[in-house]
Enzyme design. Sequence first.
Site, PDB file in Angstrom:
ATOM      1  N   ASN A   1       1.025 -28.070 -41.692  1.00 39.43           N
ATOM      2  CA  ASN A   1      -0.013 -28.424 -42.661  1.00 39.43           C
ATOM      3  C   ASN A   1       0.305 -28.060 -44.106  1.00 39.43           C
ATOM      4  O   ASN A   1      -0.600 -27.826 -44.900  1.00 39.43           O
ATOM      5  CB  ASN A   1      -1.360 -27.791 -42.263  1.00 39.43           C
ATOM      6  CG  ASN A   1      -1.942 -28.423 -41.028  1.00 39.43           C
ATOM      7  OD1 ASN A   1      -2.227 -29.619 -40.996  1.00 39.43           O
ATOM      8  ND2 ASN A   1      -2.105 -27.625 -39.980  1.00 39.43           N
TER       9      ASN A   1
ATOM     10  N   ASP B   1       6.752 -18.419 -39.877  1.00 39.27           N
ATOM     11  CA  ASP B   1       5.722 -19.465 -39.718  1.00 39.27           C
ATOM     12  C   ASP B   1       6.339 -20.826 -39.388  1.00 39.27           C
ATOM     13  O   ASP B   1       5.679 -21.858 -39.477  1.00 39.27           O
ATOM     14  CB  ASP B   1       4.823 -19.594 -40.948  1.00 39.27           C
ATOM     15  CG  ASP B   1       3.563 -20.412 -40.673  1.00 39.27           C
ATOM     16  OD1 ASP B   1       3.005 -20.291 -39.563  1.00 39.27           O
ATOM     17  OD2 ASP B   1       3.139 -21.194 -41.552  1.00 39.27           O
TER      18      ASP B   1
ATOM     19  N   TYR C   1      -4.660 -32.300 -36.641  1.00 37.65           N
ATOM     20  CA  TYR C   1      -3.445 -32.881 -37.204  1.00 37.65           C
ATOM     21  C   TYR C   1      -2.484 -33.234 -36.083  1.00 37.65           C
ATOM     22  O   TYR C   1      -2.565 -32.681 -34.988  1.00 37.65           O
ATOM     23  CB  TYR C   1      -2.771 -31.915 -38.188  1.00 37.65           C
ATOM     24  CG  TYR C   1      -2.313 -30.615 -37.556  1.00 37.65           C
ATOM     25  CD1 TYR C   1      -1.043 -30.481 -36.991  1.00 37.65           C
ATOM     26  CD2 TYR C   1      -3.158 -29.510 -37.518  1.00 37.65           C
ATOM     27  CE1 TYR C   1      -0.623 -29.292 -36.408  1.00 37.65           C
ATOM     28  CE2 TYR C   1      -2.744 -28.308 -36.937  1.00 37.65           C
ATOM     29  CZ  TYR C   1      -1.480 -28.207 -36.380  1.00 37.65           C
ATOM     30  OH  TYR C   1      -1.073 -27.038 -35.803  1.00 37.65           O
TER      31      TYR C   1
END
Length: 306
Positions: A263, A258, A51
């Site tokens: 994603n 996080d 990605y």
Amino acid sequence: MRTLSPKTPGWLDWYQDPSEPTFRLPAGAVDAHCHVFGPQAEFAFAPERKYTPCDGGKDQLFALRDHLGIARNVIVQATCHGTDNAAMLDAVRAAGERARGIATVAPDIGESELRALDAAGVRGVRFNFVRRLVDTSPKEALRTIARKIAPLGWHIVLYFESADLPELESFFASLPAPLVVDHMGRPDVGKPVDGPEFTRFLRFVADNDVWVKVTCPERLSVTGPAALDGERHAYTDVVPFGRRVVEEFPGRVLWGTDWPHPNLTDHMPDDGLLVDHIPHVAVTAEQRHKLLVDNPMRLYWPGADS
């Protein structure tokens, strides 16, 4: 001048205006799972990446840290940077003693490079077994890395899907270093918290002295971020799983944002709301202090004052 790659189509950028949490973090709280993305113009993304994200550099991470009332960060190497740890190391160095790093390394890494990483603040490596993010996770290569890092006292961060634990469990148990599991092993929260799948995960944690990150309710939730009765209580279907882990392993749990939330395809979480999720899974002041301060300090800053 480097040609910059466009973001992956449909990529969700991190939340630009996080709310003020109603839960006040204890002094010395640690965000034990976050990342940096580039910025791409300065730190290239790996050619083999799955990605291409938006930029999310150290300045934005530190601004979020201060906004939420976090004292320290553990910055985990993002898969989009492969084994080039430059962006992560730059952020760790810039934070001084307020950050530690988790690296991604190749099996042929030498002792001198590992010691340089250690001196820079790295305290572990990450092994990724999520198939949509990596092509393969060759076990012998990972065993080689594990043997090389063991003398440094580092640990291994494991990222895997819950359904894959049965085939990976014996390999994990054979590794010669402490283990830290990302995101509670990504349980299927549509299944019972006392069902066979999550029970097996808890048994694996108990039998192997594993640490667990009670993180990423936004990745695991089916019900999503909708507040309950207008209160700041979201991701309610994940709460029983996080609470069970905290209750059973109070001295081996960690928490993190996080950020910048790679994603995600459904929604981008409000980091203030993620902080307000904490008291729902760690319901006592003692549990919260262990989760947010005592445990991460013992793992990443042993001997330091919180």
